[in-house]
Design an enzyme around this catalytic site. Structure first.
Site, PDB file in Angstrom:
ATOM      1  N   GLY A 125      -4.697  81.833  18.877  1.00  0.00           N
ATOM      2  CA  GLY A 125      -4.822  82.963  17.958  1.00  0.00           C
ATOM      3  C   GLY A 125      -5.290  84.228  18.665  1.00  0.00           C
ATOM      4  O   GLY A 125      -6.047  84.171  19.636  1.00  0.00           O
TER       5      GLY A 125
ATOM      6  N   HIS B 202      -6.343  78.068  11.902  1.00  0.00           N
ATOM      7  CA  HIS B 202      -5.731  76.910  12.567  1.00  0.00           C
ATOM      8  C   HIS B 202      -4.472  76.462  11.824  1.00  0.00           C
ATOM      9  O   HIS B 202      -3.472  76.105  12.441  1.00  0.00           O
ATOM     10  CB  HIS B 202      -6.704  75.732  12.584  1.00  0.00           C
TER      11      HIS B 202
ATOM     12  N   VAL C 224      -5.738  85.610  11.326  1.00  0.00           N
ATOM     13  CA  VAL C 224      -5.699  85.434   9.865  1.00  0.00           C
ATOM     14  C   VAL C 224      -6.998  86.012   9.306  1.00  0.00           C
ATOM     15  O   VAL C 224      -8.082  85.782   9.852  1.00  0.00           O
ATOM     16  CB  VAL C 224      -5.554  83.941   9.501  1.00  0.00           C
TER      17      VAL C 224
ATOM     18  N   SER D 213     -12.986  82.418  10.729  1.00  0.00           N
ATOM     19  CA  SER D 213     -13.607  81.759  11.886  1.00  0.00           C
ATOM     20  C   SER D 213     -14.475  80.602  11.392  1.00  0.00           C
ATOM     21  O   SER D 213     -15.043  80.673  10.292  1.00  0.00           O
ATOM     22  CB  SER D 213     -14.500  82.778  12.610  1.00  0.00           C
TER      23      SER D 213
ATOM     24  N   ARG E 277     -17.264  79.939  12.415  1.00  0.00           N
ATOM     25  CA  ARG E 277     -18.658  80.410  12.385  1.00  0.00           C
ATOM     26  C   ARG E 277     -19.006  81.158  11.090  1.00  0.00           C
ATOM     27  O   ARG E 277     -20.179  81.342  10.793  1.00  0.00           O
ATOM     28  CB  ARG E 277     -18.952  81.279  13.601  1.00  0.00           C
TER      29      ARG E 277
END
Ligand code: PAF
Length: 287
Positions: free
Chosen positions: A147, A37, A176, A185, A187
């Site tokens: 992304g 992000h 990334v 991520s 997660r």
């Protein structure tokens, strides 16, 4: 940095900024911001005069068995990360603000939303498109940043904006990765340290497929078999949802490498223990 919670105020803020000639960049997120992000916010900062980050964990894109309740949240941390990366505003609506009790309208991109992740998560992309179109209508950005890691989402949102004449440019930003190659991520936080070490097998299986193709293998069934063998031999991989070769724009399946397709998307979704991970790479089709 200003935090805005109400749609009405968001619309008037955006309209005022645009009347002054500001160029608005939007990074839509579900919060719990990470390096991926941050890279989107920094790119928006470099290209736009005002940068908005939206933070909203969208209930309608989660299925009944998905992780909506346990989805990680940390608003304070998100604010500080956003500000440091260069955001000017955060849009942080409540669920009631986004979905009033009599909410009845949904946006669906046919076909593209039923393959790959859409097969394993019915209704997911309908939820994503609905919320993203709402965010576009409320924030009215000139450019919205997404992304490549969620590649199917990117393709579907691009198609939705084109089909519905939404006046926004969709910017595609590179995935990334952590040092070992694992795609960043939210997660990843669910993974135990052993699971985390083994999760890199997803990226490795994509790279293996890429290498076989670059070395001349044209039959993608053979490539898929080798990649699946690599994934299946890892004891931490509890399930494989798909390992696909697709056209990068229309997401139709590609069986042979000499088939006409501008660029090939190699994409996979697997489960490491209880955590579902996705990743992909794009390959130029010039072999
Ligand atoms: O990619 C995400 O985080 C979400 O799907 C999005 C685009 C913010 C919509 O809720």
């Amino acid at each position: 940095m200003e935090i805005i919670k109400k749609s009405k105020r968001m619309v008037s803020t955006s309209e005022l900024l645009k009347s002054k000639g500001e160029k608005i960049g939007l990074v839509p997120t579900m919060g719990y911001l990470h390096k991926g992000h941050i890279s989107l916010i920094k790119r928006a900062r470099a290209e736009c005069s005002k940068v908005f980050v939206s933070i909203f964990v969208n209930p309608i894109q989660f299925g009944p068995k998905d992780d909506f309740a346990r989805y990680p949240r940390n608003f304070k941390r998100d604010c500080s990360f956003s500000e440091k990366a260069g955001a000017d505003y955060i849009f942080f609506p409540s669920t009631d603000e986004m979905y009033e009790k009599d909410f009845k309208t949904f946006v669906e991109v046919q076909d593209l939303g039923n393959v790959m992740c859409g097969r394993a998560r019915p209704g997911h992309f309908r939820g994503v498109c609905t919320v993203v179109l709402k965010l576009f209508n409320i924030i009215r950005p000139n450019i919205a940043y997404f992304g490549q890691k969620d590649y199917q989402q990117l393709v579907i949102i691009r198609k939705m904006t084109k089909d519905l004449n939404v006046p926004v440019e969709i910017a595609e930003c590179p995935t990334v990765r952590e040092e070992d190659g694992l795609a960043v991520s939210s997660r990843n936080k669910y993974l135990s340290s052993d699971e985390r070490k083994n999760a890199v097998v997803l990226f490795q299986s994509l790279k293996l497929a890429e290498e076989l193709i670059i070395n001349g293998q044209k039959n993608l069934e053979i490539v898929r078999k080798a990649a699946l063998e690599k994934l299946e031999s890892n004891p931490f991989v509890s399930k494989i949802d798909y390992f696909d070769f697709r056209d990068k724009d229309m997401l139709y399946e590609i069986e042979r490498i000499d088939q006409k397709a501008a660029r090939i998307l190699i994409a996979s979704a697997i489960w490491i223990g209880e955590t579902r991970l996705i990743d992909n790479i794009l390959l130029e089709n010039n072999f």
